[in-house]
Design a protein around this motif. Structure first.
Motif, PDB file in Angstrom:
ATOM      1  N   TYR A 230       0.705  -1.179   0.019  1.00 15.55           N
ATOM      2  CA  TYR A 230      -0.117  -0.196   0.200  1.00 15.55           C
ATOM      3  C   TYR A 230       0.880   1.128   0.189  1.00 15.55           C
ATOM      4  CZ  TYR A 230      -3.472   3.350   2.037  1.00 15.55           C
ATOM      5  OH  TYR A 230      -4.258   4.289   2.276  1.00 15.55           O
TER       6      TYR A 230
ATOM      7  N   SER B 119       0.319   4.796   1.323  1.00 17.19           N
ATOM      8  CA  SER B 119      -0.433   5.771   1.835  1.00 17.19           C
ATOM      9  C   SER B 119      -0.494   7.304   1.695  1.00 17.19           C
ATOM     10  CB  SER B 119       0.132   5.579   3.614  1.00 17.19           C
ATOM     11  OG  SER B 119      -0.325   6.586   4.231  1.00 17.19           O
ATOM     12  N   GLY B 120      -1.508   7.897   1.637  1.00 17.09           N
ATOM     13  CA  GLY B 120      -1.567   9.142   1.088  1.00 17.09           C
ATOM     14  C   GLY B 120      -0.989  10.074   2.205  1.00 17.09           C
ATOM     15  N   ALA B 121      -1.180   9.783   3.628  1.00 13.27           N
ATOM     16  CA  ALA B 121      -0.705  10.342   4.846  1.00 13.27           C
ATOM     17  C   ALA B 121       0.984  10.121   4.618  1.00 13.27           C
ATOM     18  CB  ALA B 121      -1.073   9.851   6.140  1.00 13.27           C
TER      19      ALA B 121
ATOM     20  N   ASP C   7      -1.394  15.463   6.496  1.00 11.56           N
ATOM     21  CA  ASP C   7      -2.460  14.678   5.499  1.00 11.56           C
ATOM     22  C   ASP C   7      -3.680  15.571   5.754  1.00 11.56           C
ATOM     23  OD1 ASP C   7      -3.802  12.619   4.190  1.00 11.56           O
ATOM     24  OD2 ASP C   7      -3.892  11.482   6.043  1.00 11.56           O
TER      25      ASP C   7
ATOM     26  N   ASP D 227      -3.578   4.972  -2.309  1.00  6.24           N
ATOM     27  CA  ASP D 227      -4.354   6.041  -1.546  1.00  6.24           C
ATOM     28  C   ASP D 227      -4.676   7.234  -2.526  1.00  6.24           C
ATOM     29  OD1 ASP D 227      -5.794   8.034  -0.266  1.00  6.24           O
ATOM     30  OD2 ASP D 227      -4.328   7.597   1.663  1.00  6.24           O
TER      31      ASP D 227
ATOM     32  N   CYS E  12      -7.368  13.181   7.998  1.00  7.70           N
ATOM     33  CA  CYS E  12      -7.169  11.780   8.247  1.00  7.70           C
ATOM     34  C   CYS E  12      -8.476  11.123   8.626  1.00  7.70           C
ATOM     35  CB  CYS E  12      -6.299  11.697   9.489  1.00  7.70           C
ATOM     36  SG  CYS E  12      -6.383   9.895  10.218  1.00  7.70           S
ATOM     37  N   GLY E  13      -8.542  10.015   8.448  1.00 10.63           N
ATOM     38  CA  GLY E  13     -10.050   9.264   8.351  1.00 10.63           C
ATOM     39  C   GLY E  13     -10.428   9.030  10.091  1.00 10.63           C
ATOM     40  N   HIS E  14      -9.383   9.270  10.849  1.00 12.66           N
ATOM     41  CA  HIS E  14      -9.477   8.758  12.467  1.00 12.66           C
ATOM     42  C   HIS E  14      -9.519  10.417  13.350  1.00 12.66           C
ATOM     43  CE1 HIS E  14      -9.164   4.574  11.862  1.00 12.66           C
ATOM     44  NE2 HIS E  14      -8.752   4.793  10.874  1.00 12.66           N
TER      45      HIS E  14
ATOM     46  N   ARG F 202     -13.987   4.488  -0.797  1.00  8.86           N
ATOM     47  CA  ARG F 202     -14.036   4.698   0.510  1.00  8.86           C
ATOM     48  C   ARG F 202     -14.917   5.872   1.171  1.00  8.86           C
ATOM     49  NH1 ARG F 202      -8.521   7.059   3.991  1.00  8.86           N
ATOM     50  NH2 ARG F 202      -9.584   8.564   5.256  1.00  8.86           N
TER      51      ARG F 202
ATOM     52  N   GLU G  37     -14.279   3.129   6.430  1.00  8.45           N
ATOM     53  CA  GLU G  37     -13.149   3.860   7.230  1.00  8.45           C
ATOM     54  C   GLU G  37     -13.522   4.127   8.599  1.00  8.45           C
ATOM     55  OE1 GLU G  37     -10.483   4.361   7.822  1.00  8.45           O
ATOM     56  OE2 GLU G  37      -9.484   6.277   7.321  1.00  8.45           O
TER      57      GLU G  37
ATOM     58  N   ASN H  91      -9.390  -0.870   7.842  1.00  9.17           N
ATOM     59  CA  ASN H  91      -8.132   0.049   8.115  1.00  9.17           C
ATOM     60  C   ASN H  91      -7.654   0.042   9.520  1.00  9.17           C
ATOM     61  OD1 ASN H  91      -5.994   1.645   8.197  1.00  9.17           O
ATOM     62  ND2 ASN H  91      -7.298   3.460   8.006  1.00  9.17           N
TER      63      ASN H  91
ATOM     64  N   THR I  49      -5.112   1.035  11.321  1.00  2.00           N
ATOM     65  CA  THR I  49      -3.931   2.073  11.745  1.00  2.00           C
ATOM     66  C   THR I  49      -3.940   2.438  13.181  1.00  2.00           C
ATOM     67  OG1 THR I  49      -3.003   4.109  10.794  1.00  2.00           O
ATOM     68  CG2 THR I  49      -5.479   3.767  11.663  1.00  2.00           C
TER      69      THR I  49
ATOM     70  N   LEU J  26      -5.917  -3.790   6.307  1.00  2.00           N
ATOM     71  CA  LEU J  26      -4.709  -2.530   6.045  1.00  2.00           C
ATOM     72  C   LEU J  26      -4.044  -2.182   7.431  1.00  2.00           C
ATOM     73  CD1 LEU J  26      -3.561  -0.722   3.787  1.00  2.00           C
ATOM     74  CD2 LEU J  26      -5.362   0.882   4.481  1.00  2.00           C
TER      75      LEU J  26
ATOM     76  N   ARG K  79       5.918   3.910  10.853  1.00  2.42           N
ATOM     77  CA  ARG K  79       5.982   4.537  12.143  1.00  2.42           C
ATOM     78  C   ARG K  79       7.298   4.128  12.979  1.00  2.42           C
ATOM     79  NH1 ARG K  79       0.685   7.041  12.249  1.00  2.42           N
ATOM     80  NH2 ARG K  79      -1.014   5.471  11.674  1.00  2.42           N
TER      81      ARG K  79
HETATM   82  C1  MIC Z   1      -5.318   5.085   5.440  1.00  2.00           C
HETATM   83  C2  MIC Z   1      -4.908   6.516   5.350  1.00  2.00           C
HETATM   84  O1  MIC Z   1      -5.819   7.125   4.643  1.00  2.00           O
HETATM   85  C3  MIC Z   1      -3.468   6.714   4.971  1.00  2.00           C
HETATM   86  O2  MIC Z   1      -3.229   7.711   4.270  1.00  2.00           O
HETATM   87  O3  MIC Z   1      -2.789   5.989   5.350  1.00  2.00           O
HETATM   88  C4  MIC Z   1      -4.903   7.412   6.962  1.00  2.00           C
HETATM   89  C5  MIC Z   1      -3.978   6.539   8.071  1.00  2.00           C
HETATM   90  C6  MIC Z   1      -3.769   7.245   9.146  1.00  2.00           C
HETATM   91  O4  MIC Z   1      -3.834   8.518   9.237  1.00  2.00           O
HETATM   92  O5  MIC Z   1      -3.598   6.663  10.131  1.00  2.00           O
HETATM   93  C7  MIC Z   1      -6.317   7.271   7.307  1.00  2.00           C
HETATM   94  O6  MIC Z   1      -6.924   6.297   7.949  1.00  2.00           O
HETATM   95  O7  MIC Z   1      -7.038   8.422   7.024  1.00  2.00           O
END
Ligand code: MIC
Ligand code: MG
Length: 294
Positions: free
Chosen positions: A44, A46-48, A59, A86, A123-125, A158, A188, A210, A212, A234, A241
């Motif tokens: 993968y 990752s966009g981040a 991100d 991503d 970020c999704g979180h 997503r 997500e 995901n 993460t 994922l 990290r």
């Molecule tokens: C999966 C994700 O889109 C990414 O860019 O890796 C991120 C991961 C993260 O910030 O932990 C996301 O979940 O938005």
């Protein structure tokens, strides 16, 4: 026209053999080589990861198609392991999204995920995410599906809707995306494992979880997720990290102690590096080619 050994095909093959398929985030070509040799069947970008570690940016939708393509090409030129990329929100309207898909396929990506957040995404979180309407997301998916130059290329939708619309919103959006041509769903930031089963049963295509770190989804295991019918798990930034933490400790130690002797154990050895790079075969080639000149 189906391309028999395309990256998309290889991703689908991996999905068929490993259930759930573990997908490991690889921040650069060398990480992709290590993950491949460790045995991961899919990797993968990752966009981040691209934003944080290639560009030193948060991100928040600040990287471009070209920024991400550069890292995709570096990885796909070194490994055949199918790469999920991503693409955030796809970088614009229908024509931009179309271009994104075609360029990703040309660069050797196997799959992409495109999300329903607004362009200035998070970020999704993170809290306070904003999402576009379901209709706008469906338009994104239609544009992306229509742009596929390889039918095996995997288009993953997503949805970040849990925060604003609850699980029913996630399910409605996921179903609408599948109807519009999505081959897989990325649910997500789920907060409870039973949510996955509900999404899986509703959509009828492979669903990604995901896992993460330091986010809002607990650390469910592959087995637990498999029991919910999850197709892909994922780990977008786990190894990355760890790299950053080890690097920081080494930086601090050398600065403080004036020597690296106490942190050698946290470093990959030259011999290990050469192993992953297949270094000696290159050097042998060099010796062979230029022997006569010596
Ligand atoms: C999966 C994700 O889109 C990414 O860019 O890796 C991120 C991961 C993260 O910030 O932990 C996301 O979940 O938005
Ligand atoms: Mg991302």
């Amino acid at each position: 026209m189906s391309q028999s050994n395309s990256a998309g095909r290889r991703f689908r093959d991996a999905l068929a053999v490993e259930k759930p398929l573990q997908i490991l985030g690889t921040v650069n070509a060398y990480a992709a080589m290590m993950a491949t040799q460790v045995g991961y069947k899919a990797i993968y970008l990752s966009g981040a990861g691209v934003a944080n570690y290639s560009y030193g940016l948060p991100d928040l939708g600040m990287t471009s198609l070209d920024d991400v393509l550069t890292d995709v090409r570096r990885i796909t030129s070194q490994v055949d392991t199918p790469l999920l990329v991503d693409i955030d929100t796809g970088w614009g309207g229908a024509f931009n999204i179309s271009r994104t898909i075609k360029e990703m396929i040309r660069a050797g990506a196997a799959a992409v995920h495109i999300e329903d957040q607004v362009a200035q995404k998070r970020c999704g979180h993170r809290p306070n995410k904003e999402i576009v309407t379901q209709a706008e997301m469906v338009d994104r998916i239609k544009a992306a599906a229509d742009a596929k130059t390889d039918p095996d290329f995997v288009l993953m939708a997503r949805t970040d809707a849990l925060q604003q619309e609850g699980l029913q919103g996630v399910i409605d959006r996921a179903c609408a995306c599948v109807e519009a041509g999505a081959d897989a769903i990325f649910a997500e930031a789920m907060t409870d494992i039973t949510m996955y089963r509900k999404v899986v049963d509703a959509v009828g295509v492979p669903v990604l979880a995901n896992i993460t770190e330091f986010g809002t989804t607990p650390y469910y295991t592959v087995d637990e997720l498999g029991e919910q019918g999850i197709g892909m798990v994922l780990y977008p930034l786990s190894a990355t990290r760890a790299m950053q933490k080890a690097a920081l400790e080494v930086m601090q130690a050398i600065r403080k102690e004036g020597t690296q002797v106490n942190v050698l154990d946290s470093m990959q050895k030259r011999s290990e590096l050469y192993e992953f790079l297949n270094y000696h075969s290159f050097e042998n080639k060099l010796d062979q080619l230029f022997k006569s000149e010596k």
